[in-house]
Design a protein around this motif. Structure first.
Motif, PDB file in Angstrom:
ATOM      1  N   LEU A 127      -3.855  11.661   2.054  1.00  0.00           N
ATOM      2  CA  LEU A 127      -2.874  11.426   3.113  1.00  0.00           C
ATOM      3  C   LEU A 127      -1.465  11.778   2.652  1.00  0.00           C
ATOM      4  N   LEU A 128      -1.145  11.462   1.405  1.00  0.00           N
ATOM      5  CA  LEU A 128       0.167  11.831   0.885  1.00  0.00           C
ATOM      6  C   LEU A 128       0.339  13.345   0.861  1.00  0.00           C
ATOM      7  N   PHE A 129      -0.692  14.042   0.397  1.00  0.00           N
ATOM      8  CA  PHE A 129      -0.610  15.502   0.313  1.00  0.00           C
ATOM      9  C   PHE A 129      -0.458  16.143   1.693  1.00  0.00           C
ATOM     10  N   SER A 130      -0.889  15.450   2.731  1.00  0.00           N
ATOM     11  CA  SER A 130      -0.782  16.022   4.077  1.00  0.00           C
ATOM     12  C   SER A 130       0.543  15.701   4.750  1.00  0.00           C
ATOM     13  N   LYS A 131       1.388  14.859   4.111  1.00  0.00           N
ATOM     14  CA  LYS A 131       2.642  14.415   4.727  1.00  0.00           C
ATOM     15  C   LYS A 131       3.833  14.643   3.802  1.00  0.00           C
ATOM     16  N   SER A 143       0.837  -1.196   0.000  1.00  0.00           N
ATOM     17  CA  SER A 143       0.000   0.000   0.000  1.00  0.00           C
ATOM     18  C   SER A 143       0.873   1.247   0.000  1.00  0.00           C
ATOM     19  N   VAL A 144       0.228   2.392  -0.167  1.00  0.00           N
ATOM     20  CA  VAL A 144       0.948   3.658  -0.056  1.00  0.00           C
ATOM     21  C   VAL A 144       1.457   3.841   1.376  1.00  0.00           C
ATOM     22  N   TYR A 145       0.700   3.348   2.349  1.00  0.00           N
ATOM     23  CA  TYR A 145       1.160   3.371   3.746  1.00  0.00           C
ATOM     24  C   TYR A 145       2.471   2.587   3.892  1.00  0.00           C
ATOM     25  N   ASP A 146       2.542   1.417   3.251  1.00  0.00           N
ATOM     26  CA  ASP A 146       3.772   0.631   3.298  1.00  0.00           C
ATOM     27  C   ASP A 146       4.936   1.387   2.671  1.00  0.00           C
ATOM     28  N   THR A 147       4.645   2.127   1.614  1.00  0.00           N
ATOM     29  CA  THR A 147       5.681   2.944   0.971  1.00  0.00           C
ATOM     30  C   THR A 147       6.235   3.964   1.949  1.00  0.00           C
ATOM     31  N   ALA A 148       5.327   4.650   2.652  1.00  0.00           N
ATOM     32  CA  ALA A 148       5.763   5.643   3.626  1.00  0.00           C
ATOM     33  C   ALA A 148       6.544   4.988   4.765  1.00  0.00           C
ATOM     34  N   ASN A 202       1.210  22.424   3.122  1.00  0.00           N
ATOM     35  CA  ASN A 202       2.634  22.355   3.474  1.00  0.00           C
ATOM     36  C   ASN A 202       3.488  21.880   2.292  1.00  0.00           C
ATOM     37  N   CYS A 203       3.272  22.489   1.145  1.00  0.00           N
ATOM     38  CA  CYS A 203       4.011  22.088  -0.055  1.00  0.00           C
ATOM     39  C   CYS A 203       5.070  23.130  -0.421  1.00  0.00           C
ATOM     40  N   LEU A 254       7.559  11.977   6.356  1.00  0.00           N
ATOM     41  CA  LEU A 254       8.685  11.617   5.506  1.00  0.00           C
ATOM     42  C   LEU A 254       9.787  12.645   5.744  1.00  0.00           C
ATOM     43  N   PRO A 255      10.575  12.480   6.790  1.00  0.00           N
ATOM     44  CA  PRO A 255      11.444  13.565   7.249  1.00  0.00           C
ATOM     45  C   PRO A 255      12.518  13.990   6.266  1.00  0.00           C
ATOM     46  N   ASN A 256      13.099  13.049   5.521  1.00  0.00           N
ATOM     47  CA  ASN A 256      14.226  13.392   4.649  1.00  0.00           C
ATOM     48  C   ASN A 256      13.965  13.125   3.168  1.00  0.00           C
ATOM     49  N   LEU A 257      12.852  12.468   2.849  1.00  0.00           N
ATOM     50  CA  LEU A 257      12.598  12.066   1.465  1.00  0.00           C
ATOM     51  C   LEU A 257      12.349  13.292   0.589  1.00  0.00           C
ATOM     52  N   LYS A 258      13.085  13.351  -0.528  1.00  0.00           N
ATOM     53  CA  LYS A 258      12.947  14.470  -1.451  1.00  0.00           C
ATOM     54  C   LYS A 258      12.343  14.054  -2.788  1.00  0.00           C
ATOM     55  N   ILE A 259      12.512  12.777  -3.151  1.00  0.00           N
ATOM     56  CA  ILE A 259      12.004  12.282  -4.427  1.00  0.00           C
ATOM     57  C   ILE A 259      11.216  11.001  -4.183  1.00  0.00           C
ATOM     58  N   LEU A 260       9.946  10.990  -4.615  1.00  0.00           N
ATOM     59  CA  LEU A 260       9.105   9.796  -4.496  1.00  0.00           C
ATOM     60  C   LEU A 260       8.410   9.554  -5.831  1.00  0.00           C
TER      61      LEU A 260
END
Length: 730
Positions: A163-167, A107-112, A190-191, A142-148
């Protein structure tokens, strides 16, 4: 170092076929293993691409991700399976993780969660997998991730997007293209750091609410194309003044194009608004987007004149201008001569009038000059002869007069010349045979006179020749077959999209079909063309063409019908072993049918009706796997061969001859009759109809010539020049 070797060997031993990594052994140091790079004697990078290891992700997690100093791991297209939800021990040094083009689930949760467990991870690529199962926990940050990159997966739930847009955290690059995300577009919070957002090719719908992108002040790339958005263009783009690329194509946006916000973007280079319902006229202020390289406004409802201010603001950066399939009227602005970097110009399917500006001949970088289906008149400017880079000259369906300028012999890069359905006169130039890169020549439905130049056989790549519906006289030159088996391998035409149309037997359009560049055109707008809409046609496949020419090929399509050609059918045509369509009907051809025509093994269409051909149908014709045949209205006689595909055709394919007999015509007196084939006709004809559709698709999959090499560069070109497309009317 010993720990690195042990972990790598453990991974190798987990494979079904460890021999795929045979050089991973204790006799070598880890830095000598295939795909390994080291720093200070320790493994820092592991890259394995397109090797069918067939391993579960749990093995990668247990062995590879534990390598202490690993910074980069790339396992692209290795048949990696399993779920990314498995607990992961990840080295603290890992910064870049590429697991693209595999069959990973989760899932996308697993990705995060995966990104969070690798605390230093900055880039995560899971594109082209099977990520997307529903799982609605609150996502970790996602504290350090810059590219997903999660493109080409199976994400469908709108809640995943919310959820992705909020994190987003410090994310700069987010690619969710080519999934199946449904519902409306949620607001992005927060973009501040986001620079690249691709949501193209999903199922998002509704209007784009105000405030969606208002916080994304640093975004430079925004692509929401190929969704189902409606209403006006996104209202927040006026705050995105740093945009370099804006793509809203293939939606249902309407209203006027928001010129003022676009002009306020000093760095805008790519503007793609094609296939929407934008209307109204273009103001002169559009020329104030001064560094724009690509402007694609095709397939909208724009009207009025093309602004005469285009390219008047200093040095223009414009390389691609696509205005096709609109309702632009008036003349082609002479100011286009200032677009000195222009490589592709397409103004097809509009209401433009007047002449083609001679000043276009000054555009030394121009490769595509495409203006079919307008009301253009006058001569083809001789000044176009200066366009040494010109590849595609497509001016069909206008009112052009005069002759083909002799100076075009200097345009040695020409791949495609299409001047059909104009009022051109004079003879077909002999010099065309000197164009060694020419692949397609279409001069149908004009008033050309004289003979067919034998020199056309000198073209080393000519696979499509359509001269039907002219006033050509003389014989069919046997030299047309000279290039058989001498096709230049690797010769390319720009890769394009195509449609296939076939004219029926009772069509008001002469010939078997036609070939027409159809880039950036709505399929339904085909009926806007006066020259096509009254044709009784059938549409077949639409697809992308991507084949190279190869050695040992010959011409594929030869249509010389509806002329005044006489003499015999040259037996040399039988050497065109790649020939799929041969149409010589409605001429004054005489003599017997060459027996060797039955040796053209790939032939699927043979039209020879309305000539003065005599004698018997050769028995060799029984070997042909034809899907279309017409031998009617000649002076043929004798029994119709009762083998092969000939028994599948109705009587009209043979009628009005001197003495043909046998099925499907009346029996031959004193000669063998149908041998029971009548009972097979119904089932055979049904099979023939299905075979015809398959054969027609095969024609274009074999034919279209059209550059695999170019196709490989399409993604890059889309950034700088936009994608070139073509449709074939057949």
């Amino acid at each position: 170092m010993a720990q690195d070797v042990d972990l790598l060997i453990s991974f190798k031993n987990s494979l079904v076929n460890p021999s795929l990594l045979s050089d991973w052994n204790h006799a070598k140091g880890a830095c000598e293993f295939r795909g390994i790079a080291c720093k200070a004697g320790y493994v820092s990078s592991l890259t394995i691409r397109e090797l069918p290891l067939g391993v579960d992700f749990s093995s990668v997690s247990a062995h590879i991700l534990s390598i202490p100093n690993l910074e980069t791991l790339s396992l692209h297209s290795i048949n990696l399976t399993g779920s990314i939800s498995a607990p992961t021990k990840c080295t603290a040094h890992l910064k870049r993780l590429d697991l693209s083009s595999n069959d990973l689930r989760g899932s996308v949760y697993d990705t995060a969660s995966l990104a969070t467990s690798c605390t230093s991870l900055q880039s995560l690529n899971l594109s082209n997998n099977s990520i997307g199962q529903a799982f609605y926990h609150s996502y970790p940050s996602l504290p350090n991730l810059k590219i997903l990159d999660l493109s080409y997966n199976k994400i469908a739930a709108n809640k995943d997007l919310q959820l992705l847009f909020s994190k987003l955290g410090v994310l700069k690059h987010l690619d969710l293209s080519n999934n199946n995300i449904k519902g409306s577009l949620p607001q992005i919070s927060n973009c501040t750091f986001l620079q690249y957002l691709d949501l193209s090719s999903n199922q998002l719908s509704g209007t784009v609410p105000a405030g969606t992108f208002s916080d994304c002040l640093n975004i430079t790339y925004l692509n929401i194309s190929s969704n189902h958005f409606t209403g006006n263009a996104p209202p927040d783009i006026e705050t995105s003044i740093n945009l370099v690329t804006l793509s809203l194509s293939n939606n249902n946006f309407s209203g006027e194009i928001p010129i003022s916000p676009l002009v306020a973007m000093p760095g805008l280079q790519i503007l793609e608004l094609a296939f929407n319902n934008f209307s109204g006229s273009l103001p002169n202020s559009i020329s104030n987007i001064t560094i724009l390289e690509l402007m694609d406004l095709s397939a909208n409802r724009l009207s009025g004149p093309i602004p005469h201010s285009i390219c008047t603001q200093g040095v223009s950066s414009l390389k691609v201008l696509y205005f096709q399939d609109n309702y632009f009227s008036g003349s082609i602005p002479d100011s286009l001569r200032n677009c000195t970097n222009l490589a592709s110009l397409d103004l097809s399917l509009n209401l433009l009038s007047g002449s083609i500006p001679a000043s276009l001949g000054s555009l030394s970088n121009l490769k595509d000059l495409i203006m079919w289906q307008n009301n253009l008149n006058g001569d083809i400017p001789a000044e176009l002869s200066s366009l040494k880079s010109l590849k595609n000259l497509l001016l069909d369906y206008n009112n052009l007069t005069g002759t083909i300028p002799d100076g075009l012999v200097n345009c040695t890069s020409l791949n495609w010349i299409s001047l059909a359905s104009n009022r051109l006169t004079g003879s077909i130039p002999i010099w065309i045979g000197k164009l060694e890169n020419l692949v397609i020549l279409i001069l149908r439905n004009n008033s050309f006179t004289g003979s067919i130049p034998p020199g056309l056989g000198d073209c080393k790549g000519l696979v499509w020749l359509d001269l039907n519906s002219n006033q050509l006289t003389g014989y069919i030159p046997p030299a047309l077959a000279k290039q058989s088996g001498k096709i230049v391998s690797g010769l390319l035409v720009v890769g394009r999209w195509y449609d296939q149309l076939s004219f029926s037997n009772n069509s008001r359009c002469n010939g078997f079909g036609s070939l027409l560049e159809f880039s950036g055109i709505r399929s339904d707008d085909l009926m806007r063309m006066p020259s096509i809409r009254y044709c009784n046609f059938t549409r077949y496949n639409t697809g992308f063409s991507g084949d190279n020419l190869r050695n040992n090929m010959s011409m594929l399509y030869l249509d010389l019908s509806y002329n005044q050609l006489d003499g015999h059918i040259p037996t040399e045509i039988s050497t065109m072993q790649s020939l799929l369509v041969l149409n010589l009907e409605h001429n004054q051809l005489s003599g017997q049918l060459p027996e060797k025509l039955g040796h053209i093994t790939h032939l699927i269409v043979l039209y020879l009706s309305h000539n003065m051909l005599e004698g018997m149908i050769p028995a060799s014709f029984s070997a042909l796997s034809l899907s279309k045949l017409d031998l009617s209205n000649n002076q043929l006689y004798g029994p119709i061969p009762e083998l092969g595909s000939l028994i599948t055709f109705p009587a009209y394919a043979f009628e009005n001859n001197s003495g043909l007999c046998g099925f499907p015509l009346p029996p031959c007196n004193g000669l063998p009759t149908s041998r029971g084939h009548r009972s097979q006709l119904s089932s055979t004809n049904n099979h023939s109809s299905q075979s015809w559709q398959i054969a027609l698709g095969s024609l274009f999959s074999l034919f279209f010539i059209i550059g695999f090499v170019t196709g490989q560069h399409l993604k890059q070109i889309s950034v700088y020049f936009g994608c070139d497309y073509v449709n074939v009317l057949y």
